[in-house]
Design a protein around this motif. Structure first.
Motif, short mmCIF file in Angstrom:
data_model
loop_
_atom_site.label_atom_id
_atom_site.label_comp_id
_atom_site.label_asym_id
_atom_site.label_seq_id
_atom_site.Cartn_x
_atom_site.Cartn_y
_atom_site.Cartn_z
N ILE A 163 27.95 55.36 51.07
CA ILE A 163 29.19 56.13 51.23
C ILE A 163 29.68 56.66 49.89
O ILE A 163 30.09 57.84 49.78
N ASP A 164 29.64 55.84 48.86
CA ASP A 164 30.06 56.31 47.53
C ASP A 164 29.21 57.48 47.07
O ASP A 164 29.71 58.43 46.46
N ILE B 263 28.96 54.07 60.42
CA ILE B 263 29.37 53.94 59.02
C ILE B 263 30.29 55.08 58.63
O ILE B 263 31.31 54.88 57.96
N LYS C 275 33.80 54.67 60.32
CA LYS C 275 34.65 53.66 59.68
C LYS C 275 35.22 54.16 58.35
O LYS C 275 36.27 53.68 57.90
N ASN C 276 34.53 55.11 57.73
CA ASN C 276 34.96 55.62 56.41
C ASN C 276 35.54 57.02 56.47
O ASN C 276 35.66 57.70 55.46
N LYS C 277 35.91 57.45 57.67
CA LYS C 277 36.39 58.81 57.87
C LYS C 277 37.60 59.15 56.99
O LYS C 277 37.69 60.24 56.42
N GLN C 278 38.50 58.18 56.82
CA GLN C 278 39.71 58.44 56.03
C GLN C 278 39.37 58.62 54.55
O GLN C 278 40.01 59.43 53.86
N ARG C 279 38.37 57.92 54.06
CA ARG C 279 37.98 58.08 52.65
C ARG C 279 37.53 59.52 52.38
O ARG C 279 37.82 60.08 51.32
#
Length: 335
Positions: free
Chosen positions: A58-59, A83, A86-90
């Protein structure tokens, strides 16, 4: 607008569909995958990523989006979806819209036992399924279930680990074989959540296969359903199909949309028995049957681009002609 397609695999046609959709906006299509493929080379620019389950994944994507001014991200692979969801807001925090359904929706689609429970709960026909080997054998002995039966991974995709058993001896052998295939493939990652209940035994409906694509807008509103009669399959993907109109399949599509609340494309396989359709599985992404819709007149990549540009739904992007026979081809390429 710049779009990043992740886990592109072999879907070079989708890369090109999105390139065509972005031409009026002078945008670029970026592609990502963990290994080099021909589809990557069809993008305006591409990158190789860490493995999806890597802690750096993700990073890496976020950094790549910032450097390349990506505004929209779309994944083409099931394993990617939970994955990203779960990281949509980031991604939202850096100005990137990830076109992916909510985590609960992805969980229902990727976990075929939860798919079964969801379909039963919403009175949508689906083959009878067991998660317990012992319960399945009891049902077979009591004639509540009949051979042949299908053995398949609970968290599965493509045609990995799917077999048909005609008797108890075959069922016992193939059940162990599926377990071994899960543990030696990328299916082991999601299956590790409950490896002792990672295999399903399912009623076998031997019939023609059908496919539907249920289209929702980015606010989860139902838009339409594309229907196809599948004529040939290869490695779990549609190889040849004809577009059709079918009111029963369209109604199933609408019911799935309202019950699930997905975003964008929901790809679903169906079987028919005694005139009734049974939903086999759900995939909350562009599936292998999408090019059949595209070549018959639909243009979902263009519609997604327009939705992301705050434009309304266009009927011209969402209509397919019936009785269009389409087949995939195999083309050797240099990578």
């Amino acid at each position: 607008m710049n779009i990043l397609l992740t886990s592109v695999g072999r879907r070079s046609y989708l890369v090109n569909y999105f390139k065509d959709a972005l031409k009026p906006l002078n945008g670029k299509v970026f592609a990502a995958n963990s290994i080099e493929t021909y589809a990557l080379q069809q993008a305006d620019e591409f990158t190789l990523t860490p493995q999806i389950y890597s802690a750096e994944y993700i990073d890496f994507l976020i950094d790549y989006c910032i450097k390349n001014k990506i505004t929209v991200l779309i994944s083409l692979f099931d394993i990617d979806l939970p994955i990203l969801a779960k990281n949509k807001q980031r991604f939202k925090d850096i100005g990137v819209d990830v076109i992916v359904s909510d985590p609960e929706v992805i969980d229902i689609c990727n976990d075929k036992w939860k798919t079964y429970q969801f379909l039963i709960q919403h009175n949508i026909n689906t083959p009878t399924t067991y998660i317990s080997f012992a319960d399945a054998v009891t049902a077979l002995n009591n004639t509540e279930l009949a051979y042949p039966v299908i053995i398949k991974p609970r968290w599965g995709m493509g045609s990995i680990g799917i077999y048909k058993a005609d008797n108890l001896e075959e069922l016992q052998v193939l059940y162990k074989k599926v377990r071994n295939e899960i543990e030696s493939s990328y299916l082991k990652f999601e299956s590790s959540a409950d490896i002792d209940q990672a295999i399903l035994i399912q009623q076998c409906i031997q019939s023609d296969e059908y496919g539907i694509e249920v289209i929702n807008d980015l606010q989860k509103n139902y838009v339409t359903t594309f229907c196809k009669h599948k004529l040939a399959m290869r490695s779990g993907e549609t190889d040849q199909a004809i577009t059709i109109e079918n009111s029963k399949l369209s109604e199933i599509g609408k019911n799935l949309s309202l019950a699930l609340g997905h975003i964008g494309v929901l790809d679903s396989d169906c079987l028919v028995e005694n005139g009734e359709f049974y939903v086999l599985e759900l995939n909350a992404r562009f599936g292998g049957q999408y090019p059949f819709s595209h070549l018959a007149g639909a243009n979902i990549p263009k519609q997604i681009v327009e939705w992301c540009s705050n434009q309304p739904t266009s009927k011209g992007n969402l209509a397919i002609k019936s009785n269009i026979l389409i087949a995939k081809d195999i083309k050797p390429v240099l990578v």
